[in-house]
Motif scaffolding. Structure first.
Motif, PDB file in Angstrom:
ATOM      1  N   GLY A 200     -43.617  26.034 -20.610  1.00 27.62           N
ATOM      2  CA  GLY A 200     -44.716  26.935 -20.953  1.00 27.62           C
ATOM      3  C   GLY A 200     -46.055  26.227 -20.896  1.00 27.62           C
ATOM      4  N   HIS A 201     -46.070  24.971 -21.344  1.00 24.68           N
ATOM      5  CA  HIS A 201     -47.333  24.218 -21.328  1.00 24.68           C
ATOM      6  C   HIS A 201     -47.726  23.825 -19.905  1.00 24.68           C
ATOM      7  N   PHE A 202     -46.744  23.591 -19.051  1.00 26.21           N
ATOM      8  CA  PHE A 202     -47.054  23.298 -17.633  1.00 26.21           C
ATOM      9  C   PHE A 202     -47.738  24.500 -17.003  1.00 26.21           C
ATOM     10  N   LYS A 203     -47.237  25.676 -17.350  1.00 25.96           N
ATOM     11  CA  LYS A 203     -47.785  26.899 -16.780  1.00 25.96           C
ATOM     12  C   LYS A 203     -49.255  27.044 -17.177  1.00 25.96           C
ATOM     13  N   ASN A 204     -49.545  26.759 -18.447  1.00 26.51           N
ATOM     14  CA  ASN A 204     -50.923  26.921 -18.931  1.00 26.51           C
ATOM     15  C   ASN A 204     -51.834  25.764 -18.535  1.00 26.51           C
ATOM     16  N   ASN A 205     -51.254  24.601 -18.255  1.00 24.44           N
ATOM     17  CA  ASN A 205     -52.059  23.408 -17.944  1.00 24.44           C
ATOM     18  C   ASN A 205     -51.531  22.738 -16.685  1.00 24.44           C
ATOM     19  N   PRO A 206     -52.024  23.179 -15.537  1.00 21.21           N
ATOM     20  CA  PRO A 206     -51.488  22.691 -14.261  1.00 21.21           C
ATOM     21  C   PRO A 206     -51.656  21.182 -14.066  1.00 21.21           C
ATOM     22  N   ASP A 207     -52.485  20.538 -14.894  1.00 21.78           N
ATOM     23  CA  ASP A 207     -52.667  19.092 -14.756  1.00 21.78           C
ATOM     24  C   ASP A 207     -51.532  18.299 -15.380  1.00 21.78           C
ATOM     25  N   LEU A 208     -50.669  18.974 -16.122  1.00 19.00           N
ATOM     26  CA  LEU A 208     -49.588  18.255 -16.809  1.00 19.00           C
ATOM     27  C   LEU A 208     -48.328  18.186 -15.954  1.00 19.00           C
ATOM     28  N   VAL A 209     -47.631  17.065 -16.067  1.00  9.01           N
ATOM     29  CA  VAL A 209     -46.335  16.915 -15.385  1.00  9.01           C
ATOM     30  C   VAL A 209     -45.343  16.310 -16.379  1.00  9.01           C
ATOM     31  N   GLY A 210     -44.082  16.299 -15.985  1.00 13.31           N
ATOM     32  CA  GLY A 210     -43.097  15.719 -16.888  1.00 13.31           C
ATOM     33  C   GLY A 210     -41.856  15.264 -16.148  1.00 13.31           C
ATOM     34  N   PHE A 211     -41.169  14.301 -16.759  1.00  9.54           N
ATOM     35  CA  PHE A 211     -39.862  13.907 -16.204  1.00  9.54           C
ATOM     36  C   PHE A 211     -38.887  13.738 -17.366  1.00  9.54           C
ATOM     37  N   ALA A 212     -37.596  13.944 -17.077  1.00 13.08           N
ATOM     38  CA  ALA A 212     -36.586  13.898 -18.139  1.00 13.08           C
ATOM     39  C   ALA A 212     -36.246  12.460 -18.511  1.00 13.08           C
ATOM     40  N   ILE A 213     -36.002  12.233 -19.800  1.00 14.51           N
ATOM     41  CA  ILE A 213     -35.531  10.928 -20.247  1.00 14.51           C
ATOM     42  C   ILE A 213     -34.037  10.887 -19.943  1.00 14.51           C
ATOM     43  N   GLU A 214     -33.639  10.025 -19.034  1.00 13.91           N
ATOM     44  CA  GLU A 214     -32.225  10.030 -18.663  1.00 13.91           C
ATOM     45  C   GLU A 214     -31.390   9.074 -19.502  1.00 13.91           C
ATOM     46  N   GLU A 215     -31.736   7.777 -19.460  1.00 12.86           N
ATOM     47  CA  GLU A 215     -30.839   6.763 -20.061  1.00 12.86           C
ATOM     48  C   GLU A 215     -30.619   6.942 -21.548  1.00 12.86           C
ATOM     49  N   THR A 216     -31.751   7.007 -22.298  1.00 12.71           N
ATOM     50  CA  THR A 216     -31.607   7.022 -23.750  1.00 12.71           C
ATOM     51  C   THR A 216     -31.394   8.421 -24.303  1.00 12.71           C
ATOM     52  N   GLY A 217     -31.790   9.410 -23.524  1.00 12.71           N
ATOM     53  CA  GLY A 217     -31.877  10.763 -24.057  1.00 12.71           C
ATOM     54  C   GLY A 217     -30.561  11.361 -24.518  1.00 12.71           C
ATOM     55  N   GLU A 218     -30.566  11.888 -25.733  1.00 15.12           N
ATOM     56  CA  GLU A 218     -29.431  12.657 -26.207  1.00 15.12           C
ATOM     57  C   GLU A 218     -29.804  14.119 -26.069  1.00 15.12           C
ATOM     58  N   ALA A 219     -28.821  14.951 -25.727  1.00 13.54           N
ATOM     59  CA  ALA A 219     -29.125  16.360 -25.517  1.00 13.54           C
ATOM     60  C   ALA A 219     -29.675  16.984 -26.796  1.00 13.54           C
ATOM     61  N   ALA A 220     -30.663  17.866 -26.625  1.00 17.67           N
ATOM     62  CA  ALA A 220     -31.258  18.535 -27.768  1.00 17.67           C
ATOM     63  C   ALA A 220     -30.618  19.901 -27.955  1.00 17.67           C
ATOM     64  N   GLY A 221     -29.437  19.918 -28.549  1.00 17.56           N
ATOM     65  CA  GLY A 221     -28.758  21.190 -28.808  1.00 17.56           C
ATOM     66  C   GLY A 221     -29.414  21.890 -29.980  1.00 17.56           C
ATOM     67  N   SER A 222     -29.482  23.209 -29.920  1.00 21.53           N
ATOM     68  CA  SER A 222     -30.057  23.965 -31.037  1.00 21.53           C
ATOM     69  C   SER A 222     -28.965  24.694 -31.798  1.00 21.53           C
ATOM     70  N   ALA A 223     -29.087  24.711 -33.116  1.00 15.94           N
ATOM     71  CA  ALA A 223     -28.128  25.428 -33.957  1.00 15.94           C
ATOM     72  C   ALA A 223     -28.860  26.005 -35.159  1.00 15.94           C
ATOM     73  N   ILE A 224     -28.183  26.895 -35.871  1.00 17.98           N
ATOM     74  CA  ILE A 224     -28.786  27.519 -37.053  1.00 17.98           C
ATOM     75  C   ILE A 224     -28.399  26.692 -38.276  1.00 17.98           C
ATOM     76  N   ALA A 225     -29.373  26.418 -39.147  1.00 16.70           N
ATOM     77  CA  ALA A 225     -29.084  25.621 -40.344  1.00 16.70           C
ATOM     78  C   ALA A 225     -28.987  26.510 -41.577  1.00 16.70           C
ATOM     79  N   PHE A 226     -28.073  26.123 -42.476  1.00 11.78           N
ATOM     80  CA  PHE A 226     -27.848  26.855 -43.728  1.00 11.78           C
ATOM     81  C   PHE A 226     -27.790  25.860 -44.883  1.00 11.78           C
ATOM     82  N   PRO A 227     -28.006  26.351 -46.092  1.00 13.19           N
ATOM     83  CA  PRO A 227     -27.790  25.464 -47.235  1.00 13.19           C
ATOM     84  C   PRO A 227     -26.326  25.029 -47.254  1.00 13.19           C
TER      85      PRO A 227
END
Ligand code: ARG
Length: 261
Positions: A200-227
């Motif tokens: 979304g930020h790339f779309k709004n700011n064409p000057d921005l670029v990005g690359f994925a962190i491969e070696e160290t990166g752990e997947a960012a899974g999303s889940a719902i948290a409860f007490p």
């Protein structure tokens, strides 16, 4: 006979009480017809997961919100949404400011000490985001640079990991758009942001670029948290898994992440 009448009277009231209780029980929440309200805590700085739609009267909308609406509706609850900084979410939930958290939150061992999590509903990657002109194209290129991350996010942990091998300065901000602002203002050289959110930020700011962190990166899974030990965890998981099977989740993924032109 009087005694008999009294006896019958008692029987009748016991029966009536039973019937009334059964009626209450027929309503999903058992409190006399009023649907019980659940409060969702989120950090609405994270399109397309959750953000404030200024064209819709500042309503909080997004992928997570649609998931919450679907699940609470299925379970017969009303839904309220409360916005706060990401880093305060778990503490707020545990001081009873809300019933659950939907905020693209990754179940980490640390967080699991203070919250229970549903199954993972979406997985993303971490990107190093910077201005094209910076020439940052690898982790090594970050040497001597300032890297921004959201306070309390797992991206903060990713930055710490990078720092073990590459000399970076880590800066934190409470809200993700602030990270982008700091890059554009030249105060940060880069930031670590989830791919789907960075898009979304790339779309709004064409000057921005990005690359994925491969070696160290752990997947960012999303889940719902409860007490901890909340009964909602199982209830929500049941509907979440229904959504995975009946195509509802895929529909929402397409709606919120699929719009690459
Ligand atoms: N997935 C990452 C984490 O759990 C970032 C989530 C940030 N969410 C937000 N609504 N700002 O740390």
């Amino acid at each position: 006979m009087n005694v008999k009448k009294i006896f019958m009277g008692i029987i009748m009231s016991v029966l009536m009480a039973g019937i009334l209780a059964a009626c209450g029980g027929a309503n999903e929440n058992g409190n006399g017809g009023e649907a019980k309200k659940l409060v969702m805590l989120t950090s609405a700085d994270y399109p397309p997961y959750e953000f404030i739609d200024t064209e819709k009267g500042n309503e909080i909308v997004g992928f997570d919100v649609d998931i919450a609406r679907y699940i609470t509706e299925e379970l017969g609850y009303e839904l309220d949404i409360v916005d706060m900084d990401f880093t305060t979410l778990i503490t707020a939930m545990n001081s009873e400011k809300g019933d659950f958290i939907l905020a693209g939150m990754t179940p980490t061992p640390d967080r699991m000490e203070n919250a229970d999590f549903s199954d993972v509903y979406f997985t993303a990657k971490h990107l190093i985001v910077s201005e094209k002109a910076s020439g940052i194209e690898s982790i090594e290129d970050l040497a001597g640079k300032t890297v921004g991350v959201q306070t309390g996010s797992i991206q903060e942990g990713e930055a710490e990991k990078i720092k073990e091998t590459v000399d970076i300065t880590i800066e934190t901000r409470n809200r993700v758009p602030e990270l982008v602002q700091e890059i554009l203002a030249g105060r940060f050289d880069a930031a670590i942001i989830e791919d789907t959110v960075a898009a979304g930020h790339f779309k709004n700011n064409p000057d921005l670029v990005g690359f994925a962190i491969e070696e160290t990166g752990e997947a960012a899974g999303s889940a719902i948290a409860f007490p901890k030990d909340s009964e909602l965890t199982d209830e929500f998981n049941r509907v979440l898994n229904e959504m995975k099977e009946n195509g509802e989740l895929d529909k929402l993924i397409l709606k919120w992440f699929g719009g690459e032109e």
